[in-house]
Design a protein around this motif. Structure first.
Motif, short mmCIF file in Angstrom:
data_model
loop_
_atom_site.label_atom_id
_atom_site.label_comp_id
_atom_site.label_asym_id
_atom_site.label_seq_id
_atom_site.Cartn_x
_atom_site.Cartn_y
_atom_site.Cartn_z
N VAL A 1 -4.58 -2.80 1.17
CA VAL A 1 -5.39 -2.60 -0.03
C VAL A 1 -6.34 -3.77 -0.24
N LEU A 2 -5.82 -5.00 -0.12
CA LEU A 2 -6.65 -6.18 -0.34
C LEU A 2 -7.82 -6.22 0.66
N ASP A 3 -7.54 -5.93 1.93
CA ASP A 3 -8.61 -5.94 2.94
C ASP A 3 -9.63 -4.84 2.68
N ASN A 4 -9.16 -3.68 2.21
CA ASN A 4 -10.09 -2.62 1.85
C ASN A 4 -11.06 -3.09 0.77
N VAL A 5 -10.53 -3.84 -0.20
CA VAL A 5 -11.37 -4.28 -1.33
C VAL A 5 -12.34 -5.37 -0.90
N THR A 6 -11.90 -6.26 0.01
CA THR A 6 -12.73 -7.42 0.35
C THR A 6 -13.69 -7.17 1.52
N CYS A 7 -13.39 -6.15 2.33
CA CYS A 7 -14.06 -5.96 3.62
C CYS A 7 -15.59 -5.96 3.52
N GLY B 1 -0.79 -5.81 -0.76
CA GLY B 1 -0.34 -5.85 0.63
C GLY B 1 0.01 -4.48 1.23
N GLU B 2 -0.04 -3.44 0.40
CA GLU B 2 0.31 -2.09 0.88
C GLU B 2 -0.81 -1.48 1.70
N HIS B 3 -0.49 -0.42 2.44
CA HIS B 3 -1.52 0.37 3.09
C HIS B 3 -1.79 1.61 2.25
N PRO B 4 -3.03 2.12 2.28
CA PRO B 4 -3.41 3.22 1.41
C PRO B 4 -2.48 4.43 1.45
N ILE B 5 -1.92 4.72 2.62
CA ILE B 5 -1.07 5.91 2.75
C ILE B 5 0.14 5.86 1.83
N ARG B 6 0.53 4.63 1.45
CA ARG B 6 1.69 4.47 0.57
C ARG B 6 1.34 4.67 -0.91
N LEU B 7 0.06 4.89 -1.20
CA LEU B 7 -0.38 5.01 -2.60
C LEU B 7 -0.65 6.46 -2.97
N SER B 8 -0.55 6.76 -4.25
CA SER B 8 -0.93 8.08 -4.76
C SER B 8 -2.45 8.22 -4.73
N GLY B 9 -2.95 9.43 -4.88
CA GLY B 9 -4.41 9.66 -4.94
C GLY B 9 -5.07 8.86 -6.05
N GLY B 10 -4.42 8.81 -7.19
CA GLY B 10 -4.99 8.07 -8.33
C GLY B 10 -5.07 6.58 -8.04
N GLN B 11 -4.03 6.08 -7.37
CA GLN B 11 -4.04 4.65 -7.00
C GLN B 11 -5.11 4.39 -5.95
N GLN B 12 -5.24 5.29 -4.99
CA GLN B 12 -6.27 5.11 -3.95
C GLN B 12 -7.67 5.11 -4.56
N GLN B 13 -7.89 5.98 -5.53
CA GLN B 13 -9.22 6.01 -6.15
C GLN B 13 -9.46 4.73 -6.95
N ARG B 14 -8.42 4.17 -7.55
CA ARG B 14 -8.59 2.90 -8.26
C ARG B 14 -8.90 1.76 -7.29
N VAL B 15 -8.32 1.82 -6.09
CA VAL B 15 -8.68 0.83 -5.05
C VAL B 15 -10.15 1.00 -4.67
N ALA B 16 -10.59 2.25 -4.53
CA ALA B 16 -11.99 2.51 -4.17
C ALA B 16 -12.94 1.95 -5.24
N ILE B 17 -12.54 2.04 -6.50
CA ILE B 17 -13.35 1.49 -7.58
C ILE B 17 -13.39 -0.05 -7.48
N ALA B 18 -12.22 -0.65 -7.24
CA ALA B 18 -12.16 -2.12 -7.08
C ALA B 18 -13.02 -2.56 -5.90
N ARG B 19 -12.97 -1.79 -4.83
CA ARG B 19 -13.77 -2.12 -3.64
C ARG B 19 -15.27 -2.12 -3.96
N ALA B 20 -15.70 -1.10 -4.68
CA ALA B 20 -17.13 -1.04 -5.05
C ALA B 20 -17.49 -2.21 -5.96
N LEU B 21 -16.60 -2.54 -6.89
CA LEU B 21 -16.89 -3.63 -7.84
C LEU B 21 -16.91 -4.99 -7.18
#
Ligand code: ADP
Ligand code: MG
Length: 247
Positions: A100-106, A137-157
């Motif tokens: 998740v962290l790498d997704n946000v920072t990449c 530290g999790e991988h996206p597959i371990r997250l719910s759809g709602g959590q994944q979308q919140r990661v996507a928002i953090a990544r954009a921000l």
């Protein structure tokens, strides 16, 4: 912050956007709604030049670009313009092999939006803001759809955009998960005063958060105004029919 001026977009002989003018001021939240196929996504995609406008111009944060063919100069300008725009799609499109962290920072690291340490700190703050500090530290597959979308928002921000585009960010989610994503978007508007263009049919969200709503019909804005007017007393029969179907 955003000025869409005389926007037309055709795919081959099919004209799907037929002259859209829309200004979005700094800190404003504009909700775009309307039937499937009315051109909502195409307009949003033209704002950051995922699609090239056939005609008209787009201005974001003072960078103004005309539609039509891409020259080398225009490609440079598109790259600059995109630094100001974050986008969140219906499908979250996270990298499955990254944490998740790498997704946000990449993307922020690639674009050098600060030192690595600054970006990592910003990402952690953003994950905290979207309620996912413990998932870094999790991988996206371990997250719910709602959590994944919140990661996507953090990544954009994490790219520190001036305007955020949301294209039906909750339509792929189970109903019980839409609230957590809309909650993050509400916070983004009310606490961070983010400029936002949001395609959504969540009328509760629109009523509470939108400064303005624009109803799209067959490639045009048929009417726009504050939610109280648009939802409360729409002017056009098409708007009324659409609202009756979604409310
Ligand atoms: P909305 O988001 O309001 O549902 P879209 O902007 O996605 O509408 O699509 C508007 C119209 O443009 C639709 O008829 C769609 O099929 C068409 N369209 C969108 N993208 C393309 C494309 N890349 N090529 C051809 N037609 C497209
Ligand atoms: Mg769409």
């Amino acid at each position: 912050m955003v000025r869409i001026d005389g926007l037309h977009k055709s795919f081959g002989h099919l004209e799907v956007v037929k002259g859209v003018d829309l200004d979005v001021h700094k800190g404003e939240v504009v909700v775009i709604f309307g039937r499937s196929g009315s051109g909502k996504s195409t307009v949003l995609r033209c704002v950051n030049f995922i699609e090239d406008p056939t005609l008209g111009s787009i201005e974001v944060a003072g960078i103004r670009l005309e539609g039509g063919h891409r020259t080398r100069h225009k490609r440079d300008q598109i790259r600059k313009l995109r630094l100001h725009v974050g986008m969140v799609f219906q499908q979250f499109n996270l990298f499955p092999n990254m944490t998740v962290l790498d997704n946000v920072t990449c993307a922020a690291r690639c674009a050098k939006r600060g030192s690595d340490a600054e970006i990592a700190q910003r990402a952690k703050d953003l994950l905290d803001r979207v309620g996912l500090a413990d998932k870094a530290g999790e991988h996206p597959i371990r997250l719910s759809g709602g959590q994944q979308q919140r990661v996507a928002i953090a990544r954009a921000l994490c790219m520190q955009p001036d305007v955020m585009l949301f294209d039906e960010p909750t339509s792929a989610l189970d109903p019980e998960l839409t609230g957590e994503v809309l909650g993050v978007m509400r916070t983004l508007a009310t606490e961070m005063h983010m400029t936002m263009m949001v395609v959504t049919h969540e009328m509760g969200f629109a009523r509470e958060v939108a400064d303005r709503m624009a109803f799209f019909h067959e490639g045009r804005i048929l009417e726009q105004g504050p939610p109280s007017e648009i939802i409360g007393s729409p002017e056009h029969a098409e708007t009324r029919a659409f609202l009756d179907a979604v409310l």
